[in-house]
Design an enzyme around this catalytic site. Structure first.
Site, PDB file in Angstrom:
ATOM      1  N   THR A  44      -1.471  -1.139 102.441  1.00 29.89           N
ATOM      2  CA  THR A  44      -2.593  -0.981 101.510  1.00 29.89           C
ATOM      3  C   THR A  44      -3.148  -2.380 101.217  1.00 29.89           C
ATOM      4  OG1 THR A  44      -0.962  -1.027  99.696  1.00 29.89           O
ATOM      5  CG2 THR A  44      -1.736   1.128 100.396  1.00 29.89           C
ATOM      6  N   PHE A  89      14.125 -14.777  88.633  1.00 26.70           N
ATOM      7  CA  PHE A  89      12.680 -14.947  88.792  1.00 26.70           C
ATOM      8  C   PHE A  89      12.102 -15.965  87.816  1.00 26.70           C
ATOM      9  CE2 PHE A  89      10.917 -12.209  92.124  1.00 26.70           C
ATOM     10  CZ  PHE A  89      12.134 -11.787  92.622  1.00 26.70           C
ATOM     11  N   LEU A  90      12.896 -16.987  87.511  1.00 32.62           N
ATOM     12  CA  LEU A  90      12.409 -18.092  86.675  1.00 32.62           C
ATOM     13  C   LEU A  90      12.486 -19.397  87.443  1.00 32.62           C
ATOM     14  CD1 LEU A  90      13.775 -17.454  83.052  1.00 32.62           C
ATOM     15  CD2 LEU A  90      11.413 -17.328  83.847  1.00 32.62           C
ATOM     16  N   ARG A 114       2.921 -13.864 105.455  1.00 31.51           N
ATOM     17  CA  ARG A 114       1.737 -13.392 104.724  1.00 31.51           C
ATOM     18  C   ARG A 114       1.669 -14.080 103.351  1.00 31.51           C
ATOM     19  NH1 ARG A 114       2.379  -6.949 105.427  1.00 31.51           N
ATOM     20  NH2 ARG A 114       4.578  -7.519 105.313  1.00 31.51           N
ATOM     21  N   THR A 174       2.734   0.955  97.971  1.00 31.41           N
ATOM     22  CA  THR A 174       2.318   0.599  96.608  1.00 31.41           C
ATOM     23  C   THR A 174       0.840   0.876  96.453  1.00 31.41           C
ATOM     24  OG1 THR A 174       3.992  -1.097  96.563  1.00 31.41           O
ATOM     25  CG2 THR A 174       2.257  -1.275  94.919  1.00 31.41           C
ATOM     26  N   VAL A 188       8.297  -1.551 104.727  1.00 36.54           N
ATOM     27  CA  VAL A 188       8.745  -0.487 103.829  1.00 36.54           C
ATOM     28  C   VAL A 188       9.207   0.741 104.621  1.00 36.54           C
ATOM     29  CG1 VAL A 188       7.954   1.139 102.052  1.00 36.54           C
ATOM     30  CG2 VAL A 188       7.297  -1.262 101.914  1.00 36.54           C
ATOM     31  N   GLU A 243      11.829  -8.376 100.665  1.00 43.22           N
ATOM     32  CA  GLU A 243      12.066  -8.813 102.036  1.00 43.22           C
ATOM     33  C   GLU A 243      13.237  -9.797 102.038  1.00 43.22           C
ATOM     34  OE1 GLU A 243       8.480 -10.074 103.997  1.00 43.22           O
ATOM     35  OE2 GLU A 243       7.395  -8.393 103.111  1.00 43.22           O
ATOM     36  N   LEU A 285      12.078  -2.671  97.334  1.00 40.56           N
ATOM     37  CA  LEU A 285      12.827  -3.597  98.195  1.00 40.56           C
ATOM     38  C   LEU A 285      12.163  -4.966  98.287  1.00 40.56           C
ATOM     39  CD1 LEU A 285      11.316  -3.893 101.214  1.00 40.56           C
ATOM     40  CD2 LEU A 285      12.207  -1.596 101.444  1.00 40.56           C
ATOM     41  N   CYS A 318       3.253  -8.642  98.720  1.00 44.66           N
ATOM     42  CA  CYS A 318       3.230  -7.736  97.558  1.00 44.66           C
ATOM     43  C   CYS A 318       2.625  -8.342  96.310  1.00 44.66           C
ATOM     44  CB  CYS A 318       4.644  -7.261  97.256  1.00 44.66           C
ATOM     45  SG  CYS A 318       5.247  -6.142  98.500  1.00 44.66           S
TER      46      CYS A 318
HETATM   47  C1  UDX Z   1       8.544  -8.246  95.821  1.00 43.92           C
HETATM   48  C2  UDX Z   1       9.369  -7.522  94.736  1.00 43.92           C
HETATM   49  O1  UDX Z   1      10.440  -8.370  94.307  1.00 43.92           O
HETATM   50  C3  UDX Z   1       9.888  -6.197  95.252  1.00 43.92           C
HETATM   51  O2  UDX Z   1      10.578  -5.519  94.203  1.00 43.92           O
HETATM   52  C4  UDX Z   1       8.700  -5.361  95.730  1.00 43.92           C
HETATM   53  O3  UDX Z   1       9.139  -4.137  96.252  1.00 43.92           O
HETATM   54  C5  UDX Z   1       7.904  -6.127  96.779  1.00 43.92           C
HETATM   55  O4  UDX Z   1       7.508  -7.394  96.253  1.00 43.92           O
HETATM   56  P1  UDX Z   1       9.065  -9.714  98.009  1.00 43.92           P
HETATM   57  O5  UDX Z   1       7.603  -9.977  98.028  1.00 43.92           O
HETATM   58  O6  UDX Z   1       9.745  -9.276  99.256  1.00 43.92           O
HETATM   59  O7  UDX Z   1       9.422  -8.574  96.897  1.00 43.92           O
HETATM   60  O8  UDX Z   1       9.823 -11.049  97.547  1.00 43.92           O
HETATM   61  P2  UDX Z   1      10.365 -11.667  96.179  1.00 43.92           P
HETATM   62  O9  UDX Z   1      11.792 -11.988  96.341  1.00 43.92           O
HETATM   63  O10 UDX Z   1       9.996 -10.853  95.002  1.00 43.92           O
HETATM   64  O11 UDX Z   1       9.579 -13.049  96.125  1.00 43.92           O
HETATM   65  C6  UDX Z   1       8.169 -13.101  96.021  1.00 43.92           C
HETATM   66  C7  UDX Z   1       7.681 -14.520  95.941  1.00 43.92           C
HETATM   67  O12 UDX Z   1       8.026 -15.115  94.684  1.00 43.92           O
HETATM   68  C8  UDX Z   1       8.241 -15.469  97.007  1.00 43.92           C
HETATM   69  O13 UDX Z   1       7.177 -16.266  97.496  1.00 43.92           O
HETATM   70  C9  UDX Z   1       9.255 -16.301  96.269  1.00 43.92           C
HETATM   71  O14 UDX Z   1       9.428 -17.577  96.841  1.00 43.92           O
HETATM   72  C10 UDX Z   1       8.616 -16.385  94.894  1.00 43.92           C
HETATM   73  N1  UDX Z   1       9.586 -16.624  93.805  1.00 43.92           N
HETATM   74  C11 UDX Z   1      10.532 -15.677  93.500  1.00 43.92           C
HETATM   75  C12 UDX Z   1       9.492 -17.786  93.044  1.00 43.92           C
HETATM   76  O15 UDX Z   1       8.625 -18.640  93.290  1.00 43.92           O
HETATM   77  N2  UDX Z   1      10.364 -17.967  91.994  1.00 43.92           N
HETATM   78  C13 UDX Z   1      11.325 -17.056  91.672  1.00 43.92           C
HETATM   79  O16 UDX Z   1      12.062 -17.292  90.706  1.00 43.92           O
HETATM   80  C14 UDX Z   1      11.412 -15.868  92.455  1.00 43.92           C
HETATM   81  P1  ADP Z   2       4.390  -2.819 104.362  1.00 42.36           P
HETATM   82  O1  ADP Z   2       4.770  -4.268 104.148  1.00 42.36           O
HETATM   83  O2  ADP Z   2       3.725  -2.198 103.161  1.00 42.36           O
HETATM   84  O3  ADP Z   2       5.478  -1.969 104.913  1.00 42.36           O
HETATM   85  P2  ADP Z   2       3.245  -3.189 107.001  1.00 42.36           P
HETATM   86  O4  ADP Z   2       1.907  -3.754 107.322  1.00 42.36           O
HETATM   87  O5  ADP Z   2       4.477  -3.972 107.328  1.00 42.36           O
HETATM   88  O6  ADP Z   2       3.204  -2.850 105.432  1.00 42.36           O
HETATM   89  O7  ADP Z   2       3.426  -1.762 107.665  1.00 42.36           O
HETATM   90  C1  ADP Z   2       2.506  -0.732 107.680  1.00 42.36           C
HETATM   91  C2  ADP Z   2       2.647   0.026 108.999  1.00 42.36           C
HETATM   92  O8  ADP Z   2       1.805   1.179 108.959  1.00 42.36           O
HETATM   93  C3  ADP Z   2       2.224  -0.797 110.222  1.00 42.36           C
HETATM   94  O9  ADP Z   2       3.271  -0.797 111.172  1.00 42.36           O
HETATM   95  C4  ADP Z   2       0.985  -0.040 110.755  1.00 42.36           C
HETATM   96  O10 ADP Z   2       0.888  -0.093 112.172  1.00 42.36           O
HETATM   97  C5  ADP Z   2       1.249   1.378 110.256  1.00 42.36           C
HETATM   98  N1  ADP Z   2       0.048   2.226 110.146  1.00 42.36           N
HETATM   99  C6  ADP Z   2      -1.123   1.947 109.521  1.00 42.36           C
HETATM  100  N2  ADP Z   2      -1.967   2.984 109.611  1.00 42.36           N
HETATM  101  C7  ADP Z   2      -1.330   3.956 110.315  1.00 42.36           C
HETATM  102  C8  ADP Z   2      -1.679   5.280 110.766  1.00 42.36           C
HETATM  103  N3  ADP Z   2      -2.859   5.828 110.484  1.00 42.36           N
HETATM  104  N4  ADP Z   2      -0.758   5.976 111.475  1.00 42.36           N
HETATM  105  C9  ADP Z   2       0.444   5.441 111.759  1.00 42.36           C
HETATM  106  N5  ADP Z   2       0.826   4.210 111.365  1.00 42.36           N
HETATM  107  C10 ADP Z   2      -0.041   3.466 110.652  1.00 42.36           C
END
Ligand code: UDX
Ligand code: ADP
Length: 434
Positions: free
Chosen positions: A86, A254-255, A332, A122, A11, A156, A154, A265
């Protein structure tokens, strides 16, 4: 505008880079030195299409820098984004210790100049109030700041596009001064994309994020419930869901049935929302059902493999896809990992391939073989299990795959192939809900 981003993960790094691209002067702070070392060499620590190019472009232009020092970054910034992770606690609650830690560090640093502190991570509803309390408590009486919620939507794999061309920008503010500052920050984006701007209360903004993610997860679990029904009743889930999605009130996105949702997330956010409902004394059985259906998607898939292959002990199984979705190296909560663990426990020998996620997987999943390409994963395997719908898997030379396998059997957890075509090619083919 001068911006500090605390936490350069998925993020924070995307947000910071895109804000620099919009013309702001951005410092991204992280306490992971390995990550910073890569970033300072112009290398993205995550695979995210288009991100590395933008990092290099803005670094070169002098608008984007990386540091492990929060103090100077906060001192000079007008807007400070909290983008730390988080993670979930055992009870589903979001663990806010990193958010609190950053709030304390900000408190120890802010001077008399007005600052807007933005919760981008989040977080459960009312977290911004806690952040404000923390800064007041540790900030030696400094009150010249506001805390704002500006959730990130967003995905990924399309993170840059989602940030630069958002469906909406949500600004949760309880002060006009903070609202104007954030509107000024986003002005270049607002002018470019005409994205709707929703200025709401801080608490509403926090709930919008959890609400949106829970709704999307509900759609996916609903699609998987339809898939289960189709498998038992002898219908085709893709036909059923396509027609359901044509209703404009429902929508086609998303279906897609498959192995359920993973990633950093949805599983975490719906667990946190479930906890919020519990705390508020509300019925959270809907969320329990979404989670149960999601787990069942993987269990049913495993049962299909076990039923077809009978004894797994000693059999080689090729796995295509380790990332939780395509176009990312993120593993993850990837369903692929659960599937591999289970097959391994039953004695199967796993040969896996993923175009981007193998480096991450090697740290989590030792004791399996990693292939150089999909064909190597198929060679000598009694079955191929598709866990991620990478585009390149859809274009595989299936005749070649068939010749390489001991028995041409494919379990397609993402429905990337057509059952009839696969049968014609001579495969024993198992999709989801088809
Ligand atoms: C999600 C939200 O979409 C995004 O708005 C939020 O900010 C973060 O969480 P992300 O986790 O990056 O984004 O991926 P996303 O494209 O939403 O897919 C999540 C999971 O759902 C994946 O494992 C994907 O394979 C699965 N998925 C998605 C399905 O199984 N079916 C679908 O129709 C869509
Ligand atoms: P997200 O998917 O929500 O962006 P990530 O785990 O990818 O989460 O990123 C969180 C980032 O925050 C990591 O790069 C981590 O090293 C950083 N972070 C966590 N705690 C601190 C802190 N106290 N100061 C600076 N960076 C931090």
């Amino acid at each position: 505008m001068k911006i500090a981003i605390i936490g350069a993960g998925y993020v924070g790094l995307t947000t910071g880079t895109c804000l620099a691209e919009l013309g702001h002067e951005v410092i991204c702070v992280d306490n992971n030195l390995e990550k910073l070392e890569k970033l300072n060499r112009g290398k993205s620590p995550i695979f995210e299409p288009g991100l590395e190019e933008l990092i290099i472009k803005n670094q070169t232009a002098g608008r984007l820098t990386f540091s492990d020092k929060i103090k100077p970054a906060v001192e000079q910034a007008e807007v400070i984004f909290i983008c730390v992770n988080t993670p979930p606690k055992d009870d589903g609650h979001a663990d806010l210790k990193y958010v609190e830690q950053v709030a304390r560090e900000i408190a120890g640093t802010i001077n008399g100049d007005y600052k807007v502190i933005v919760d981008k991570s989040t977080v459960p509803v009312k977290t911004a109030e806690k952040v404000k309390e923390t800064i007041l408590r540790y900030g030696a009486g400094k009150t010249n700041f506001d805390v704002v919620s500006n959730p990130e939507f967003l995905k990924e794999g399309t993170a840059v596009k989602d940030t630069m061309e958002p469906d909406r920008i949500v600004i949760g503010v309880d002060s006009e001064k903070a609202r104007d500052k954030i509107l000024e920050l986003y002005r270049p984006l607002i002018e470019k994309t005409k994205a709707p701007i929703k200025v709401v209360s801080v608490r509403s903004a926090e709930l919008i994020k959890h609400g949106a993610n829970t709704f999307l997860a509900t759609k996916i679990s609903f699609a998987n419930l339809i898939a289960q029904t189709c498998e038992e009743a002898g219908a085709d889930a893709l036909e059923v869901l396509e027609a359901i999605g044509l209703d404009e009130r429902i929508g086609a996105q998303f279906l897609k049935p498959g192995l359920g949702f993973g990633g950093s997330c949805f599983p975490k956010d719906i667990a946190a929302y479930k906890k919020t409902l519990e705390i508020l004394g509300l019925d959270n059985s809907l969320i329990h059902a979404i989670e149960r259906i999601n787990l069942e998607a993987v269990r049913r898939f495993l049962r299909k493999i076990e039923k077809e292959l009978w004894v797994l002990d000693g059999k080689q199984i090729g796995v295509l896809g380790l990332a939780f979705k395509p176009d990312t190296d993120d593993i993850r909560n990837s369903p692929a990992l659960r599937i591999i663990e289970s097959l391994k426990k039953d004695g199967a020998k796993i040969k896996a391939f993923d175009p981007q996620a193998m480096n991450n997987a090697k740290k989590e999943l030792p004791g399996i073989e990693y292939a150089e390409n999909p064909y190597e994963a198929a060679a000598g395997s009694e079955a191929l299990v598709i866990c991620t719908d990478w585009r390149e898997f859809k274009n595989l030379d299936l005749e070649r795959i068939k010749k390489l396998m001991v028995t041409p059997t494919i379990f397609d957890g993402r429905n990337i192939f057509e059952p009839k075509v696969m049968a014609k090619l001579g495969f024993r083919y198992f999709g989801v809900g088809r």
